[in-house]
Each structure stands twice: as C-alpha cells, then as structure tokens.
Design a protein around this motif. Structure first.
Motif, short mmCIF file in Angstrom:
data_model
loop_
_atom_site.label_atom_id
_atom_site.label_comp_id
_atom_site.label_asym_id
_atom_site.label_seq_id
_atom_site.Cartn_x
_atom_site.Cartn_y
_atom_site.Cartn_z
N PHE A 1 0.82 -1.20 0.00
CA PHE A 1 0.00 0.00 0.00
C PHE A 1 0.87 1.27 0.00
O PHE A 1 0.58 2.22 -0.73
CB PHE A 1 -0.94 -0.01 1.20
N ARG A 2 1.92 1.25 0.80
CA ARG A 2 2.80 2.43 0.86
C ARG A 2 3.45 2.69 -0.49
O ARG A 2 3.55 3.83 -0.93
CB ARG A 2 3.85 2.24 1.96
N LEU A 3 3.93 1.65 -1.14
CA LEU A 3 4.61 1.80 -2.41
C LEU A 3 3.66 2.12 -3.56
O LEU A 3 4.07 2.71 -4.57
CB LEU A 3 5.39 0.53 -2.75
N SER A 4 2.40 1.74 -3.44
CA SER A 4 1.46 1.92 -4.55
C SER A 4 1.27 3.38 -4.93
O SER A 4 0.88 3.69 -6.06
CB SER A 4 0.10 1.30 -4.18
N GLU A 5 1.56 4.29 -4.00
CA GLU A 5 1.44 5.71 -4.30
C GLU A 5 2.45 6.14 -5.37
O GLU A 5 2.27 7.18 -6.02
CB GLU A 5 1.64 6.54 -3.03
N GLU A 6 3.51 5.36 -5.54
CA GLU A 6 4.54 5.70 -6.51
C GLU A 6 4.32 5.03 -7.87
O GLU A 6 5.10 5.25 -8.80
CB GLU A 6 5.92 5.29 -5.96
N CYS A 7 3.29 4.21 -7.99
CA CYS A 7 3.01 3.55 -9.26
C CYS A 7 2.53 4.56 -10.30
O CYS A 7 1.86 5.54 -9.97
CB CYS A 7 1.96 2.46 -9.07
N ARG A 8 2.82 4.29 -11.56
CA ARG A 8 2.44 5.19 -12.64
C ARG A 8 0.93 5.29 -12.78
O ARG A 8 0.38 6.36 -13.04
CB ARG A 8 3.06 4.73 -13.96
N PHE A 9 0.24 4.16 -12.60
CA PHE A 9 -1.21 4.13 -12.78
C PHE A 9 -1.92 3.98 -11.42
O PHE A 9 -1.52 3.16 -10.59
CB PHE A 9 -1.62 2.97 -13.70
N GLY A 10 -2.98 4.76 -11.27
CA GLY A 10 -3.70 4.72 -10.01
C GLY A 10 -4.41 3.40 -9.75
O GLY A 10 -4.63 3.04 -8.60
N ASN A 11 -4.76 2.69 -10.82
CA ASN A 11 -5.45 1.40 -10.67
C ASN A 11 -4.50 0.22 -10.88
O ASN A 11 -4.92 -0.86 -11.29
CB ASN A 11 -6.62 1.30 -11.64
N CYS A 12 -3.23 0.43 -10.60
CA CYS A 12 -2.21 -0.60 -10.79
C CYS A 12 -2.52 -1.83 -9.94
O CYS A 12 -2.82 -1.72 -8.74
CB CYS A 12 -0.84 -0.04 -10.43
N THR A 13 -2.45 -3.01 -10.54
CA THR A 13 -2.69 -4.25 -9.81
C THR A 13 -1.39 -4.88 -9.30
O THR A 13 -1.42 -5.90 -8.62
CB THR A 13 -3.39 -5.29 -10.70
N HIS A 14 -0.26 -4.28 -9.67
CA HIS A 14 1.06 -4.74 -9.23
C HIS A 14 1.36 -6.15 -9.75
O HIS A 14 1.99 -6.95 -9.06
CB HIS A 14 1.18 -4.70 -7.70
N THR A 15 0.90 -6.43 -10.95
CA THR A 15 1.15 -7.74 -11.53
C THR A 15 1.92 -7.67 -12.86
O THR A 15 2.72 -8.56 -13.15
CB THR A 15 -0.18 -8.50 -11.77
N HIS A 16 1.66 -6.62 -13.65
CA HIS A 16 2.28 -6.57 -14.98
C HIS A 16 2.50 -5.16 -15.52
O HIS A 16 3.15 -4.96 -16.53
CB HIS A 16 1.40 -7.32 -15.99
#
Length: 348
Positions: free
Chosen positions: A292-307
């Motif tokens: 959850f903490r790292l998800s803020e740095e993902c390019r896409f807001g709906n990133c599933t962290h899989t691909h």
C-alpha cells in the motif's frame, strides 16, 4: 374493575399477554426489562453473557436470529455487546439484539464457500500464534490472517511460539528472519515459549489492559500459552500427531478469560485454513501495508502490481525490498477475488 400497577424501570419492553379466566379474556400490559452485557462464551448452542452488573447469564438465540446484511454461521460471537430479555423459568434468556460492533475478525474455511464465521468481535488486538516447527505454520496463513485484521481495523500481533524447539543456529536464523520480516512491515512480533517462559513478559506487556483474540492453527500451543499467562486456568492441551506433525483440536468453543493484571483473552478453536471474506480485487493491496505504501509511486492509479509498466511494487520486488513470500500471498488473495470465490454479502 381491576387495575394492574407496575413500577416502570429505566428500559422497558412492552409485552402483551392475553389471560383467560373463567371464560373471560383480560388484556393487560406487562413490562419487562432488557439487560446489556458482553458475550464471554459461545458453545454453539448456548451463550454465556456477562451482564454489566457482573452476573453471568445463560442465553440462547432464536433459530431465525440474523444480523441484517451479514450471513455467517454464528450471528453472535464472543466479545459481542448484546441485549437480552429476562430469564425464563429455566434460567435461560434470549439474546434480542447485537449492539453495533466496532470491529471483528471473520474467516471462511477453504472448503466452505457459502458462509463466513466471525471469530471474535470488539477486540483491541488479534494475536496470531504461529510456530516454525512441530507444526510449521505456512507463511501464507500468517499473511491471510494479517490481511483480514487490516481489512477489519484490528491491530494484529504475531507470536511465534515453541521457540524452545529451535535450538540450532540455523533454526534461530530462521526465527530472526521471520520476526524481522514482519517487524519491518510494522507489526509487533515476538518469539515466545510457554514451556520455558522465554518472551512471555513481552507478550504479557502487549496484552495488558486489552481485549485480545488469540488464534492460530491447531497444535501451535494457544491453550498452553493462555495457561502460562493465567496461572490456575488449566485449559486442556493436546498432543501433536506423530504421523502428520499437525495439531488436533482441544479447544472446542470460544471463551473469554480475564488476565490477572487487567484485560481479557479470547481463546478460540484452532483453524486449518483462513479464507478471506469480502475482499475486492482493487482493495487487496490496501491490506498489505508495504504494498500500500509503495502503490502511491506507481504510474497508474489502478495498478494491480502484476504486470503494469512503472509499477513501484514490482520494482521493489525485483530489488528485494518486498518479500517474495508476502507478494505470493498477495497474488493468491488477488486470484481468489478475481475468480469470484468470495461470495458474501457486505457486512453492513
């Protein structure tokens, strides 16, 4: 003409009786008082409620008793605040209402797809008792329990029991690694031994003054730990199966016990599987704090962290900043929710 006078108590339920006497019918109002208390034992067929007065009252629920919007095998759980009617001639009362829960821990068995089971309600912390040997608790089980605690706003504690069975340096390295992993995420994690007393002072310090659930696989030593925390309690304990290195159920129902220095422990039957309830795919990452903490740095807001490209979680996984075991647990829950195996009504 006859009059029936009753002293009006503070809280009333109006009950109507029809009295037949010598062929005549007389209607009158009888007022009986409701009482509030906390459920401290659930045997499946009967409950024990500790009333606010301190008295303990045997209670039942009617067969059609349900909480609106929540389908579970047990509509009432240990820790619930409830209202009861007055006892009948057999000394048993009916639970008439469950008061609003501030939280609860819920699970489903991996082989049960139509109903959930509430383990305990209104708790300050949930202690997962695990072991690294005799038997070994799967890390996936630990992660599923912790994710459920996150989802239902219950602070969780990991207690690794039977550390006296880890005498070798290699075993101790494993213990340090597991404790270090969960501490790095932000969980309280302690190594304890009910047999030798090692670490018990730290665990008692965590539990003091709180209402705490104690859960875990069969055979991890929950009852032995509680016996050590509450001298003289003498809960029944079991042996480990030599053939399968697994525990056998000794606790058959849930019960709350008072800690000597203040606070309560809820002992529960051991569980073999821990199925999650009411998780949506887009929410699963919220229940893994490091993801959850790292998800803020993902390019896409709906990133599933899989691909997805630009996924901060996948980058951290490649750089070993996120545990492979934790990520595998994340994927297993995510797959569950996508397959629609989590078929439950919303709790509220």
């Amino acid at each position: 003409m006859m009059f029936f006078a009753f002293k009006k108590p503070k809280r009333l339920i109006q009950v109507f009786f029809k009295v037949h006497f010598r062929g005549f019918s007389l209607h009158f109002h009888y007022f009986c008082r409701t009482m509030e208390g906390t459920v401290i034992r659930n045997t499946g067929s009967q409950y024990i409620v500790r009333l606010d007065s301190g008295a303990e009252l045997p209670c039942k629920v009617k067969g059609n008793f349900r909480i609106k919007g929540l389908r579970t095998t047990n509509p009432v759980a240990v820790g619930d605040r409830v209202e009861t009617g007055t006892p009948g001639t057999d000394g048993v009362a009916f639970i008439t209402a469950v008061l609003l829960r501030r939280n609860y821990i819920i699970r489903r068995s991996t082989n049960l797809s139509k109903a959930a089971h509430i383990i305990a309600a209104n708790i300050d912390c949930a202690v997962l008792v695990a072991t690294l040997a005799h038997p070994a608790t799967p890390l996936t089980f630990i992660d599923r329990f912790l994710a459920t605690a996150e989802a239902y706003n219950v602070p969780a504690v990991l207690a690794i029991n039977k550390i006296d069975l880890l005498p070798d340096a290699e075993d101790r390295e494993l213990l340090d690694a597991v404790l270090g992993l969960y501490r790095s995420i932000g969980y309280k994690a302690v190594g304890v031994s009910a047999a030798t007393g090692e670490g018990m002072d730290k665990l008692l310090e965590i539990l003091a003054g709180k209402t705490s659930l104690m859960s875990g696989n069969s055979g991890v030593g929950k009852s032995t730990l509680i016996n050590a925390l509450i001298p003289g309690l003498n809960l029944r304990t079991g042996e480990i199966s030599a053939a399968h290195d697994t525990g056998m159920h000794t606790t058959t129902f849930s019960e709350m016990f008072d800690l000597p220095g203040g606070g309560e422990i809820i002992d529960t039957p051991g569980v073999r599987g821990f199925g999650t309830v009411e998780f949506q795919p887009e929410e699963v990452g919220h229940y893994f704090p490091e993801i959850f903490r790292l998800s803020e740095e993902c390019r896409f807001g709906n990133c599933t962290h899989t691909h997805e490209p630009g996924c901060a979680v996948l980058d951290a996984l490649e750089e070993h900043r996120i545990s492979q075991s934790r990520y595998a647990s994340y994927l297993s829950i995510l797959e569950e929710t996508r397959e629609g195996s989590d078929k439950y009504r919303k709790p509220f």
